[in-house]
Design a protein around this motif. Structure first.
Motif, PDB file in Angstrom:
ATOM      1  N   VAL A  34      52.218  64.382  -5.452  1.00 30.10           N
ATOM      2  CA  VAL A  34      51.785  63.015  -5.159  1.00 30.10           C
ATOM      3  C   VAL A  34      50.283  63.055  -4.883  1.00 30.10           C
ATOM      4  O   VAL A  34      49.830  63.766  -3.980  1.00 30.10           O
ATOM      5  N   ALA A  35      49.508  62.294  -5.676  1.00 30.16           N
ATOM      6  CA  ALA A  35      48.042  62.357  -5.572  1.00 30.16           C
ATOM      7  C   ALA A  35      47.462  60.975  -5.312  1.00 30.16           C
ATOM      8  O   ALA A  35      47.708  60.034  -6.066  1.00 30.16           O
ATOM      9  N   CYS A  36      46.688  60.878  -4.236  1.00 30.24           N
ATOM     10  CA  CYS A  36      45.999  59.635  -3.903  1.00 30.24           C
ATOM     11  C   CYS A  36      44.569  59.942  -3.486  1.00 30.24           C
ATOM     12  O   CYS A  36      44.240  61.077  -3.145  1.00 30.24           O
ATOM     13  N   GLY A  37      43.735  58.923  -3.512  1.00 25.75           N
ATOM     14  CA  GLY A  37      42.366  59.075  -3.023  1.00 25.75           C
ATOM     15  C   GLY A  37      41.561  60.067  -3.844  1.00 25.75           C
ATOM     16  O   GLY A  37      41.521  60.002  -5.065  1.00 25.75           O
ATOM     17  N   GLU A  38      40.956  61.034  -3.140  1.00 29.10           N
ATOM     18  CA  GLU A  38      40.035  61.990  -3.766  1.00 29.10           C
ATOM     19  C   GLU A  38      40.728  63.292  -4.187  1.00 29.10           C
ATOM     20  O   GLU A  38      40.100  64.342  -4.210  1.00 29.10           O
ATOM     21  N   ARG A  39      41.998  63.227  -4.498  1.00 38.46           N
ATOM     22  CA  ARG A  39      42.787  64.450  -4.724  1.00 38.46           C
ATOM     23  C   ARG A  39      42.948  64.842  -6.194  1.00 38.46           C
ATOM     24  O   ARG A  39      43.755  65.720  -6.507  1.00 38.46           O
ATOM     25  N   LEU A  40      42.214  64.201  -7.092  1.00 41.95           N
ATOM     26  CA  LEU A  40      42.388  64.477  -8.520  1.00 41.95           C
ATOM     27  C   LEU A  40      42.087  65.941  -8.854  1.00 41.95           C
ATOM     28  O   LEU A  40      42.920  66.647  -9.435  1.00 41.95           O
ATOM     29  N   GLU A  41      40.894  66.419  -8.505  1.00 43.70           N
ATOM     30  CA  GLU A  41      40.494  67.792  -8.854  1.00 43.70           C
ATOM     31  C   GLU A  41      41.423  68.816  -8.216  1.00 43.70           C
ATOM     32  O   GLU A  41      41.838  69.786  -8.856  1.00 43.70           O
ATOM     33  N   MET A  46      45.828  72.803  -8.851  1.00 42.83           N
ATOM     34  CA  MET A  46      47.197  73.253  -8.551  1.00 42.83           C
ATOM     35  C   MET A  46      48.010  73.372  -9.835  1.00 42.83           C
ATOM     36  O   MET A  46      48.694  74.387 -10.076  1.00 42.83           O
ATOM     37  N   LEU A  47      47.943  72.345 -10.703  1.00 45.09           N
ATOM     38  CA  LEU A  47      48.703  72.371 -11.957  1.00 45.09           C
ATOM     39  C   LEU A  47      48.240  73.521 -12.852  1.00 45.09           C
ATOM     40  O   LEU A  47      49.052  74.189 -13.500  1.00 45.09           O
ATOM     41  N   LYS A  48      46.939  73.778 -12.851  1.00 47.12           N
ATOM     42  CA  LYS A  48      46.403  74.888 -13.646  1.00 47.12           C
ATOM     43  C   LYS A  48      46.972  76.218 -13.139  1.00 47.12           C
ATOM     44  O   LYS A  48      47.379  77.076 -13.929  1.00 47.12           O
ATOM     45  N   TYR A 295      40.442  79.112  -4.186  1.00 40.08           N
ATOM     46  CA  TYR A 295      40.452  77.788  -4.825  1.00 40.08           C
ATOM     47  C   TYR A 295      39.369  77.688  -5.904  1.00 40.08           C
ATOM     48  O   TYR A 295      39.634  77.260  -7.032  1.00 40.08           O
ATOM     49  N   GLU A 296      38.161  78.089  -5.575  1.00 44.28           N
ATOM     50  CA  GLU A 296      37.056  77.952  -6.528  1.00 44.28           C
ATOM     51  C   GLU A 296      37.231  78.871  -7.733  1.00 44.28           C
ATOM     52  O   GLU A 296      36.889  78.508  -8.859  1.00 44.28           O
ATOM     53  N   ALA A 297      37.808  80.057  -7.496  1.00 42.00           N
ATOM     54  CA  ALA A 297      38.046  80.980  -8.617  1.00 42.00           C
ATOM     55  C   ALA A 297      39.025  80.369  -9.619  1.00 42.00           C
ATOM     56  O   ALA A 297      38.812  80.433 -10.834  1.00 42.00           O
ATOM     57  N   LEU A 298      40.101  79.757  -9.123  1.00 40.64           N
ATOM     58  CA  LEU A 298      41.096  79.168 -10.020  1.00 40.64           C
ATOM     59  C   LEU A 298      40.607  77.847 -10.601  1.00 40.64           C
ATOM     60  O   LEU A 298      40.885  77.531 -11.757  1.00 40.64           O
ATOM     61  N   ARG A 299      39.853  77.088  -9.824  1.00 40.54           N
ATOM     62  CA  ARG A 299      39.321  75.828 -10.347  1.00 40.54           C
ATOM     63  C   ARG A 299      38.379  76.081 -11.533  1.00 40.54           C
ATOM     64  O   ARG A 299      38.396  75.356 -12.529  1.00 40.54           O
ATOM     65  N   ASN A 300      37.563  77.120 -11.412  1.00 42.68           N
ATOM     66  CA  ASN A 300      36.545  77.381 -12.431  1.00 42.68           C
ATOM     67  C   ASN A 300      37.048  78.197 -13.611  1.00 42.68           C
ATOM     68  O   ASN A 300      36.355  78.352 -14.609  1.00 42.68           O
ATOM     69  N   CYS A 301      38.264  78.738 -13.504  1.00 44.60           N
ATOM     70  CA  CYS A 301      38.739  79.607 -14.573  1.00 44.60           C
ATOM     71  C   CYS A 301      39.339  78.780 -15.707  1.00 44.60           C
ATOM     72  O   CYS A 301      39.869  77.703 -15.488  1.00 44.60           O
ATOM     73  N   SER A 302      39.200  79.261 -16.930  1.00 43.09           N
ATOM     74  CA  SER A 302      39.793  78.582 -18.087  1.00 43.09           C
ATOM     75  C   SER A 302      41.087  79.303 -18.457  1.00 43.09           C
ATOM     76  O   SER A 302      41.476  80.270 -17.813  1.00 43.09           O
ATOM     77  N   PHE A 303      41.753  78.821 -19.515  1.00 45.28           N
ATOM     78  CA  PHE A 303      43.061  79.371 -19.862  1.00 45.28           C
ATOM     79  C   PHE A 303      42.988  80.593 -20.779  1.00 45.28           C
ATOM     80  O   PHE A 303      44.017  81.155 -21.129  1.00 45.28           O
ATOM     81  N   GLU A 304      41.788  81.015 -21.174  1.00 44.23           N
ATOM     82  CA  GLU A 304      41.697  82.194 -22.039  1.00 44.23           C
ATOM     83  C   GLU A 304      42.084  83.454 -21.264  1.00 44.23           C
ATOM     84  O   GLU A 304      41.711  83.621 -20.113  1.00 44.23           O
ATOM     85  N   ASP A 305      42.803  84.357 -21.939  1.00 48.52           N
ATOM     86  CA  ASP A 305      43.264  85.590 -21.290  1.00 48.52           C
ATOM     87  C   ASP A 305      42.109  86.352 -20.640  1.00 48.52           C
ATOM     88  O   ASP A 305      42.208  86.803 -19.499  1.00 48.52           O
ATOM     89  N   HIS A 309      41.662  87.268 -16.632  1.00 41.45           N
ATOM     90  CA  HIS A 309      41.628  88.664 -16.203  1.00 41.45           C
ATOM     91  C   HIS A 309      40.323  88.986 -15.480  1.00 41.45           C
ATOM     92  O   HIS A 309      40.293  89.755 -14.520  1.00 41.45           O
ATOM     93  N   SER A 310      39.236  88.381 -15.932  1.00 43.74           N
ATOM     94  CA  SER A 310      37.934  88.738 -15.362  1.00 43.74           C
ATOM     95  C   SER A 310      37.621  88.018 -14.050  1.00 43.74           C
ATOM     96  O   SER A 310      36.575  88.256 -13.458  1.00 43.74           O
ATOM     97  N   LEU A 311      38.528  87.157 -13.578  1.00 42.10           N
ATOM     98  CA  LEU A 311      38.230  86.476 -12.311  1.00 42.10           C
ATOM     99  C   LEU A 311      38.431  87.380 -11.097  1.00 42.10           C
ATOM    100  O   LEU A 311      37.904  87.123 -10.022  1.00 42.10           O
TER     101      LEU A 311
END
Length: 353
Positions: A34-41, A46-48, A295-305, A309-311
């Motif tokens: 459930v997401a309200c307010g400033e919780r989009l990012e 979390m979904l990522k 949090y910042e490591a996962l937020r900034n990471c992309s889906f490439e293998d 791995h490099s995070l």
């Protein structure tokens, strides 16, 4: 039967196997937020984290304020190349006769989770998580705990505290709560079919009430006594129906309370953190930099293998900068399970995954 020149000696079995594969639906893990307010990012991060490690396909049920829908669609549609998830977006809705009262309970929209069994009527089981959750191992693993429920259990949560001396419920609550220190509802696994069928014991009437009938009377009775909104109502329900709750260990819902005054989640010390819960806003301030680093490591990471791995190495270096805090002193538990999850998922050749 396939022609013999196509499948040779194993013709019969191959035909049967292909037929059975075609007929068997693929099991999906149902995940709600459930997401309200400033919780989009925060929600998208979390979904990522769920998508990075999960094995079974995921079905996301996202309840969000109307103004967030277009942003969710734009990002999630850009992830469609993964082909590992579907999503449904829903408006925030409460029972019409008391909608205003439910909406202002605790944080805006938070009590929406109480009505998920009544809204998602076709969904058998569901994992609800707060927006500030990060998965450090496959969602499949917590989903598998559904199979450990006995015949009376309908939901699973972790204790609110491991250490009663710093517990909130046992020191301050003015209402009934589950167990010695209450339970935290930020990660809640539900068999919703059982929840919809069950008649609940309560302290309002001698008659047992169904889920849809118990919520409003509970709110009316306790609204002046509850501090944490819907979580308090869940504690009251499971106080009266303790046989209905499966309690999982703290590493499935690891919060700052488990380390800000010293480490008090033994399971996480032994096996690492499985699910990180950054309540108290710790992903967005400097009070608990270990949580923010993950949090910042996962937020900034992309889906490439390679990117996933490099995070690890830069993340460990960031965590080493947090050792001036109690949580930072035990930073290795923050990456122990994460390292294993990345190795299991991304170190093996693609055919073995």
């Amino acid at each position: 039967m396939l022609p013999s020149d196509v499948c040779g000696m194993n013709c019969f079995w191959e035909a049967a196997f292909r037929y059975s594969l075609k007929m068997q639906p693929v099991e999906r893990v149902h995940l709600a937020v459930v997401a309200c307010g400033e919780r989009l990012e925060e929600t998208l991060t979390m979904l990522k984290s769920a998508l990075i490690f999960s094995i079974k396909p995921l079905q996301f049920h996202i309840f969000a304020e109307d103004q967030l829908h277009d942003s969710f669609k734009a990002i999630l549609n850009s992830w469609s190349f993964l082909q590992t998830f579907n999503y449904s977006l829903y408006p925030i809705t409460f029972p019409s006769e008391n909608a205003a009262e439910w909406k202002k309970l605790f944080k805006p929209c938070a009590s929406q989770r109480l009505f998920l069994p009544l809204i998602l009527k076709e969904v058998d089981s569901l994992l609800y998580v707060d927006t500030d959750i990060l998965f450090l191992r496959p969602v499949d693993d917590i989903w598998s705990l559904l199979k450990k429920f006995n015949s009376t259990q309908i939901a699973a949560m972790a204790p609110e505290h491991e250490e009663p001396r710093i517990g909130w419920y046992n020191r301050f609550a003015r209402h009934p709560y589950y167990g010695k220190t209450g339970v935290n509802s930020g990660v809640m696994l539900m068999n919703m079919t059982r929840m919809r069928r069950k008649y609940f014991k309560n302290d309002m009437t001698t008659v047992r009430l169904r889920w849809g009938d118990i919520l409003m009377p509970l709110l009316k009775k306790y609204k002046l006594n509850i501090t944490w909104g819907d979580q308090d109502l869940l504690n009251i329900i499971f106080f009266h129906n303790p046989e209905s709750l499966f309690v999982f260990p703290c590493q499935w819902n690891y919060r700052p309370d488990h380390c800000i005054y010293g480490s008090n989640c033994q399971e996480a010390e032994e096996e690492g953190i499985f699910i990180l819960h950054g309540n108290r806003g710790v992903y967005h301030d400097d009070k608990q930099p270990a949580f923010r680093a993950i949090y910042e490591a996962l937020r900034n990471c992309s889906f490439e293998d390679d990117n996933i791995h490099s995070l690890l190495k830069p993340l460990e270096l960031e965590l080493q900068k947090t050792v001036h805090t109690y949580c930072g002193k035990i930073y290795k538990i923050f990456i122990k399970q994460l390292t294993k999850s990345i190795q299991d998922r991304y170190d093996r050749p693609p055919k073995e995954r």
